[in-house]
Design a protein around this motif. Structure first.
Motif, short mmCIF file in Angstrom:
data_model
loop_
_atom_site.label_atom_id
_atom_site.label_comp_id
_atom_site.label_asym_id
_atom_site.label_seq_id
_atom_site.Cartn_x
_atom_site.Cartn_y
_atom_site.Cartn_z
N TRP A 116 86.62 -42.78 15.48
CA TRP A 116 86.26 -43.87 14.74
C TRP A 116 87.43 -44.88 15.08
CZ3 TRP A 116 81.71 -44.23 12.46
CH2 TRP A 116 81.00 -42.95 12.05
N PRO A 128 86.15 -47.21 10.76
CA PRO A 128 85.89 -46.14 9.78
C PRO A 128 84.38 -46.45 9.20
CG PRO A 128 88.07 -46.67 9.12
CD PRO A 128 87.63 -47.84 9.98
N VAL A 163 84.31 -45.14 3.23
CA VAL A 163 84.04 -43.80 4.18
C VAL A 163 83.59 -42.78 3.19
CG1 VAL A 163 84.18 -42.46 5.80
CG2 VAL A 163 85.03 -44.68 6.05
N ALA A 207 83.47 -39.41 7.01
CA ALA A 207 85.08 -39.28 6.95
C ALA A 207 85.49 -38.03 7.98
CB ALA A 207 85.40 -38.70 5.60
N HIS A 256 90.42 -40.93 13.01
CA HIS A 256 90.35 -42.41 12.41
C HIS A 256 91.68 -43.19 13.02
CE1 HIS A 256 87.21 -41.72 9.46
NE2 HIS A 256 87.62 -40.40 9.54
#
Length: 631
Positions: A235, A238, A318, A323, A327
């Motif tokens: 990501w 996010p 998120v 999730a 990230h």
């Protein structure tokens, strides 16, 4: 194909080298990939042996498509051993000018173009009729003939067949052996492999080797799979901008196969079952509904739902599956990530074009980080109920782009990782340990080596310097011995094939460069002072009177003989008062072994024995010293 070549070790023929490579491949597949399917086809034979659906002239199916087995590997070993060429000719025949005496005038066309085309047809049909469990479909073509074409032909028929196989997802890899050190691939196979064979990224579909051992290594290297562990997302923003990536484990410890418990009468597999019983009622339950975590001598009880909520990931903007993944947090200099930060085995991620533009985005980020010598710091969540872990993404360009074509071939031979990011797991502050505080003495400075000792060490290092060494070339001798024992039992042999241990030092080479004398000199310079001190203290010899060798564990000079004596406490420490309540309610069994041993250590009790013995020992001590509190 059957003629012996003095340029190879042992004057091995191309046929023997190819059959030995096939045998080693099938033998390895029996253990490491039993779910694969393997078949062997021979072309340009005088006989035609195959199924009714794919019977072609001058083509023989040596082994039909089936799971690799010990019997199949044993059959190939017969052709790979001494006298195997004669056994093959007797069973399948061959169309070779030297073997059958044929000449073009007899009407027998000795060019291999038609036979090779029919052989590829047979291999393609066998792959398509194989069980669907076969994922990647590959054809490995062994040859020592650089011009398998009839006079005036450009090989259009072979090119067309290879193109049709590529459309079916069948990859062709050519493993060629030189004849008297020569194989001119420019005649046909350069164009054949470049246009239609579809090799893996960063690899060539054509390999030219001279020795049979090199052929085995290249064959095993090309057939090796890099299995993806999972697919996740990198990501950049996010929940909004992400790149689809695959997670791989490039290095994983190869372990011995586990044994299976079987019944002594019918040899049926014994399966283990686990049941949960309620401690209060004795009734059987499906799964415990509560768990506890011990903290400060107390049991903190949580329900399974509460524990799930504690472990679930909560991230702003998120939710749910978004999730999960890597990230992006930012970028740091590559020098920031040092080797002492290693927390666990690293993984590797590469781009996957499941979303349009993912590969281009991934490649752009990769190249910029390499140019600027940066690494990406990400928060990684393995699953929705897993805690975040900081990771560093260390870029890795393909060897050909990083070091040129010459270094590329060498890197591919070593199985260097492909283009992507190494996932380097980073520790938190709580994970750091400081072993230097335990090693360095406080009363006096840490001893340092002087120049004389450093020079002695330098001479040893220069003498035992390894050249052209890489861990990918060293098999595990314990694992290889385990496989040879299994193979001996499966094939009902009485003698196990010898296993060469490449981890042993080359003592003959050591003697040649005078390494033993250098090591003796190094030992004398480093341990002379310690030996002199021990001799003055009277601890230089062991109990038998023999001098102690350097490196052996020292004995305490003035330590008293016998076991250490501890005094049993006559009172219970205040922090363990809760143990009295446990004894009252007969609930000591609910404590862990560590809690019981902590009590024993604090009160001078023995730490040996199983849990029940620890419970009895603790209860007896409490009743002895705190009888009034139990009334």
């Amino acid at each position: 194909m059957f003629a012996r070549d003095d340029a190879r070790e042992g004057a091995q023929s191309a046929f023997e080298a190819a059959m030995r490579a096939c045998f080693e491949f099938c033998r390895a597949r029996v253990v490491v990939a039993p779910d694969d399917v393997v078949g062997v086809v021979a072309y340009n034979t005088s006989k035609s042996i195959g199924d009714a659906s794919c019977a072609f002239e001058r083509v023989c199916v040596v082994q039909r498509m089936d799971a690799p087995s010990a019997s199949g590997a044993l059959e190939l070993s017969m052709f790979a051993s001494e006298g195997g060429a004669e056994a093959f000719k007797a069973r399948f025949g061959c169309l070779d000018l030297e073997d059958d005496g044929s000449t073009p005038a007899t009407g027998v066309d000795l060019n291999q173009e038609d036979a090779l085309t029919r052989g590829l047809w047979t291999a393609s049909h066998m792959l398509e009729s194989a069980p669907r469990r076969a994922g990647g479909k590959s054809v490995y073509l062994f040859t020592n003939e650089s011009a398998p074409l009839r006079a005036g032909s450009r090989g259009d028929k072979l090119m067309s067949r290879a193109k049709e196989m590529a459309a079916l997802g069948q990859r062709i890899e050519v493993l060629s052996l030189t004849t008297n050190g020569v194989f001119d691939s420019s005649v046909f196979y350069d164009a054949f492999t470049a246009e239609h064979c579809g090799a893996r990224d960063g690899e060539s579909a054509l390999v030219v080797v001279e020795d049979g051992y090199e052929l085995q290594r290249e064959f095993l290297k090309k057939s090796r799979k890099r299995r993806r562990l999972k697919q996740t997302t990198l990501w950049l923003v996010p929940g909004a901008v992400g790149v689809s990536v695959g997670v791989y484990s490039l290095i994983s410890e190869a372990k011995k196969s586990a044994s299976i418990l079987v019944d002594g009468k019918d040899l049926g597999e014994i399966r283990r079952e686990q049941t949960y019983v309620c401690n209060d009622t004795g009734a059987q339950i499906d799964k415990p509904t509560k768990s506890f975590i011990e903290y400060d001598g107390k049991q903190l009880v949580f329900t399974n739902k509460e524990l799930a909520n504690l472990k679930s990931i909560k991230m702003e903007r998120v939710k749910g599956k978004d999730a999960v993944g890597f990230h992006l947090m930012g970028f740091v200099d590559a020098e920031t990530i040092s080797r002492d930060l290693t927390l666990k085995k690293s993984h590797f991620i590469a781009a996957e074009e499941t979303v349009s533009g993912s590969c281009a985005t991934f490649q752009a980020l990769l190249r910029v980080l390499v140019e600027q010598n940066k690494v990406a710091i990400c928060a990684f969540a393995r699953a929705t109920r897993a805690a975040f872990r900081y990771v560093a993404l260390i870029p890795q360009l393909a060897p050909r782009e990083l070091r040129g074509d010459a270094a590329s071939s060498e890197a591919v031979a070593r199985l260097d990782p492909p283009e992507g990011f190494h996932v380097f797991y980073l520790p938190f502050r709580d994970d750091r340990r400081h072993p230097e505080r335990m090693v360095a003495p406080r009363a006096r400075p840490f001893p340092r080596a002087d120049e004389e000792k450093i020079d002695a060490a330098r001479r040893v290092v220069d003498a035992i310097r390894l050249t052209k060494w890489h861990p990918n070339q060293i098999p595990n001798p314990a694992l290889q011995t385990h496989y040879r024992v299994l193979e001996m039992c499966a094939l009902e042999r009485n003698v196990m094939e010898p296993v060469h241990d490449d981890t042993e030092p080359n003592y003959e080479e050591w003697e040649r460069v005078n390494v033993p004398a250098l090591l003796t000199d190094y030992e004398q310079k480093c341990f002379a002072e310690a030996r002199l001190f021990e001799e003055l203290a009277g601890a230089g010899d062991d109990a038998s009177g023999a001098p102690r060798l350097a490196g052996q564990k020292r004995k305490a000079i003035a330590a008293p003989s016998g076991k250490r004596v501890t005094m049993e406490a006559s009172t219970i420490a205040p922090e363990y008062n809760y143990i009295i309540d446990k004894v009252k309610t007969d609930a000591l069994s609910a404590l862990t072994n560590d809690a019981l041993k902590n009590y024993c250590a604090a009160h001078g009790l023995s730490l040996s024995g199983n849990k029940q013995q620890l419970v009895d020992r603790v209860a007896a001590h409490v009743r002895k010293v705190a009888a009034d509190a139990l009334e």
